[in-house]
Write a protein that holds these residues in place. Structure first.
Motif, PDB file in Angstrom:
ATOM      1  N   THR A  28       0.829  -1.179   0.000  1.00 24.29           N
ATOM      2  CA  THR A  28       0.000   0.000   0.000  1.00 24.29           C
ATOM      3  C   THR A  28       0.874   1.244   0.000  1.00 24.29           C
ATOM      4  N   LEU A  29       0.540   2.169  -0.865  1.00 21.63           N
ATOM      5  CA  LEU A  29       1.331   3.389  -0.941  1.00 21.63           C
ATOM      6  C   LEU A  29       1.195   4.237   0.315  1.00 21.63           C
ATOM      7  N   SER A  30       0.186   3.974   1.118  1.00 17.09           N
ATOM      8  CA  SER A  30       0.022   4.760   2.335  1.00 17.09           C
ATOM      9  C   SER A  30       1.138   4.510   3.333  1.00 17.09           C
ATOM     10  N   SER A  31       1.959   3.512   3.072  1.00 16.58           N
ATOM     11  CA  SER A  31       3.107   3.264   3.941  1.00 16.58           C
ATOM     12  C   SER A  31       4.306   4.120   3.559  1.00 16.58           C
ATOM     13  N   ALA A  49       7.297  17.098  -7.351  1.00 16.75           N
ATOM     14  CA  ALA A  49       6.272  17.202  -6.325  1.00 16.75           C
ATOM     15  C   ALA A  49       6.306  15.953  -5.464  1.00 16.75           C
ATOM     16  N   ALA A  50       5.764  16.076  -4.259  1.00 17.76           N
ATOM     17  CA  ALA A  50       5.688  14.931  -3.361  1.00 17.76           C
ATOM     18  C   ALA A  50       4.448  15.048  -2.494  1.00 17.76           C
ATOM     19  N   ILE A  51       4.019  13.910  -1.982  1.00 19.08           N
ATOM     20  CA  ILE A  51       2.816  13.882  -1.165  1.00 19.08           C
ATOM     21  C   ILE A  51       2.977  12.900  -0.017  1.00 19.08           C
ATOM     22  N   ASN A  52       2.511  13.315   1.137  1.00 20.35           N
ATOM     23  CA  ASN A  52       2.370  12.425   2.277  1.00 20.35           C
ATOM     24  C   ASN A  52       1.040  11.699   2.054  1.00 20.35           C
ATOM     25  N   VAL A  53       1.123  10.422   1.721  1.00 21.13           N
ATOM     26  CA  VAL A  53      -0.074   9.703   1.308  1.00 21.13           C
ATOM     27  C   VAL A  53      -1.071   9.574   2.446  1.00 21.13           C
ATOM     28  N   VAL A  54      -0.599   9.601   3.665  1.00 19.56           N
ATOM     29  CA  VAL A  54      -1.503   9.477   4.810  1.00 19.56           C
ATOM     30  C   VAL A  54      -2.250  10.782   5.051  1.00 19.56           C
ATOM     31  N   SER A  55      -1.503  11.871   5.151  1.00 25.95           N
ATOM     32  CA  SER A  55      -2.134  13.145   5.508  1.00 25.95           C
ATOM     33  C   SER A  55      -2.636  13.913   4.295  1.00 25.95           C
ATOM     34  N   GLY A  56      -2.030  13.649   3.124  1.00 25.86           N
ATOM     35  CA  GLY A  56      -2.394  14.406   1.931  1.00 25.86           C
ATOM     36  C   GLY A  56      -1.614  15.692   1.750  1.00 25.86           C
ATOM     37  N   SER A  57      -0.743  16.011   2.681  1.00 22.43           N
ATOM     38  CA  SER A  57       0.035  17.237   2.533  1.00 22.43           C
ATOM     39  C   SER A  57       0.995  17.092   1.361  1.00 22.43           C
ATOM     40  N   THR A  58       1.219  18.187   0.659  1.00 25.90           N
ATOM     41  CA  THR A  58       1.998  18.151  -0.569  1.00 25.90           C
ATOM     42  C   THR A  58       3.114  19.181  -0.570  1.00 25.90           C
ATOM     43  N   ASN A  59       4.058  18.949  -1.430  1.00 23.23           N
ATOM     44  CA  ASN A  59       5.161  19.869  -1.673  1.00 23.23           C
ATOM     45  C   ASN A  59       5.383  19.888  -3.181  1.00 23.23           C
ATOM     46  N   THR A  69      -0.297  19.601 -10.032  1.00 18.24           N
ATOM     47  CA  THR A  69      -0.784  19.225  -8.708  1.00 18.24           C
ATOM     48  C   THR A  69      -0.556  17.729  -8.494  1.00 18.24           C
ATOM     49  N   ILE A  70      -0.270  17.372  -7.254  1.00 13.97           N
ATOM     50  CA  ILE A  70      -0.094  15.979  -6.892  1.00 13.97           C
ATOM     51  C   ILE A  70      -1.217  15.593  -5.958  1.00 13.97           C
ATOM     52  N   SER A  71      -1.745  14.401  -6.147  1.00 21.58           N
ATOM     53  CA  SER A  71      -2.851  13.948  -5.317  1.00 21.58           C
ATOM     54  C   SER A  71      -2.775  12.438  -5.189  1.00 21.58           C
ATOM     55  N   ARG A  72      -3.610  11.904  -4.290  1.00 17.06           N
ATOM     56  CA  ARG A  72      -3.626  10.455  -4.146  1.00 17.06           C
ATOM     57  C   ARG A  72      -5.054   9.954  -4.059  1.00 17.06           C
ATOM     58  N   ASP A  73      -5.224   8.712  -4.465  1.00 14.95           N
ATOM     59  CA  ASP A  73      -6.498   8.012  -4.328  1.00 14.95           C
ATOM     60  C   ASP A  73      -6.166   6.742  -3.568  1.00 14.95           C
ATOM     61  N   ASN A  74      -6.377   6.789  -2.269  1.00 11.72           N
ATOM     62  CA  ASN A  74      -5.946   5.661  -1.450  1.00 11.72           C
ATOM     63  C   ASN A  74      -6.681   4.363  -1.777  1.00 11.72           C
ATOM     64  N   PRO A  75      -7.988   4.364  -2.005  1.00 10.07           N
ATOM     65  CA  PRO A  75      -8.639   3.097  -2.381  1.00 10.07           C
ATOM     66  C   PRO A  75      -8.065   2.485  -3.646  1.00 10.07           C
ATOM     67  N   LYS A  76      -7.590   3.357  -4.562  1.00  9.61           N
ATOM     68  CA  LYS A  76      -6.989   2.848  -5.796  1.00  9.61           C
ATOM     69  C   LYS A  76      -5.493   2.642  -5.667  1.00  9.61           C
ATOM     70  N   ASN A  77      -4.950   3.005  -4.492  1.00  6.77           N
ATOM     71  CA  ASN A  77      -3.511   2.822  -4.256  1.00  6.77           C
ATOM     72  C   ASN A  77      -2.696   3.504  -5.350  1.00  6.77           C
ATOM     73  N   ARG A  99       9.547   6.668  -0.563  1.00  3.73           N
ATOM     74  CA  ARG A  99      10.453   6.446   0.553  1.00  3.73           C
ATOM     75  C   ARG A  99       9.622   6.255   1.800  1.00  3.73           C
ATOM     76  N   SER A 100      10.177   5.504   2.721  1.00  7.23           N
ATOM     77  CA  SER A 100       9.470   5.270   3.970  1.00  7.23           C
ATOM     78  C   SER A 100       9.480   6.542   4.807  1.00  7.23           C
ATOM     79  N   TYR A 101       8.470   6.702   5.607  1.00  8.44           N
ATOM     80  CA  TYR A 101       8.433   7.857   6.502  1.00  8.44           C
ATOM     81  C   TYR A 101       9.609   7.765   7.469  1.00  8.44           C
ATOM     82  N   GLY A 102      10.282   8.837   7.629  1.00  9.17           N
ATOM     83  CA  GLY A 102      11.452   8.865   8.504  1.00  9.17           C
ATOM     84  C   GLY A 102      12.759   8.667   7.767  1.00  9.17           C
ATOM     85  N   GLU A 103      12.685   8.223   6.522  1.00  2.84           N
ATOM     86  CA  GLU A 103      13.896   8.102   5.722  1.00  2.84           C
ATOM     87  C   GLU A 103      14.086   9.360   4.883  1.00  2.84           C
ATOM     88  N   ASN A 104      15.328   9.672   4.585  1.00  2.00           N
ATOM     89  CA  ASN A 104      15.625  10.870   3.805  1.00  2.00           C
ATOM     90  C   ASN A 104      15.826  10.595   2.332  1.00  2.00           C
TER      91      ASN A 104
END
Length: 119
Positions: A28-31, A49-59, A69-77, A99-104
């Motif tokens: 799951t991309l939410s990881s 661009a980048a997105i935090n798949v959990v929160s939806g925050s973007t850069n 714009t970057i976006s996610r559809d979690n049900p569609k992964n 990348r995993s959360y917490g990794e640079n």
């Protein structure tokens, strides 16, 4: 491993739009934190661009802010990169990365999808 697959690239006229998709299977991309990068011939790969798949925050990079714009559809992964008002200088191979959360460092990469913008 996170097998990322991009799709949606192609040929478009300047001023046109494209939507790129980044998906994976088996995970799951939410990881992960998911980003888009691009590389034009003879140039270094650059962040788009980048997105935090959990929160939806973007850069979003300054060079494309207001057009991409970057976006996610979690049900569609799936993570999307919607590109509007494309310019010839946007022409590049676009890569999805994760990348995993917490990794640079961006550890996982797709094969890339070509975006060609004709003037």
């Amino acid at each position: 491993q996170v097998p990322l697959v991009e799709s949606g690239g192609g040929l478009v006229q300047a001023g046109g739009s494209l939507r790129l998709s980044c998906g994976t299977s088996g995970r799951t991309l939410s990881s992960y934190f998911v980003g888009w990068f691009r590389q034009a011939p003879g140039k270094e790969r650059e962040f788009v661009a980048a997105i935090n798949v959990v929160s939806g925050s973007t850069n979003v990079a300054d060079s494309v802010r207001g057009r991409f714009t970057i976006s996610r559809d979690n049900p569609k992964n799936t993570v999307y990169l919607q590109m509007y008002s494309l310019k010839p200088e946007d022409q590049a191979v676009y890569y999805c990365a994760a990348r995993s959360y917490g990794e640079n460092s961006w550890k996982y990469w797709g094969q890339g999808t070509q975006v060609t913008v004709s003037s």
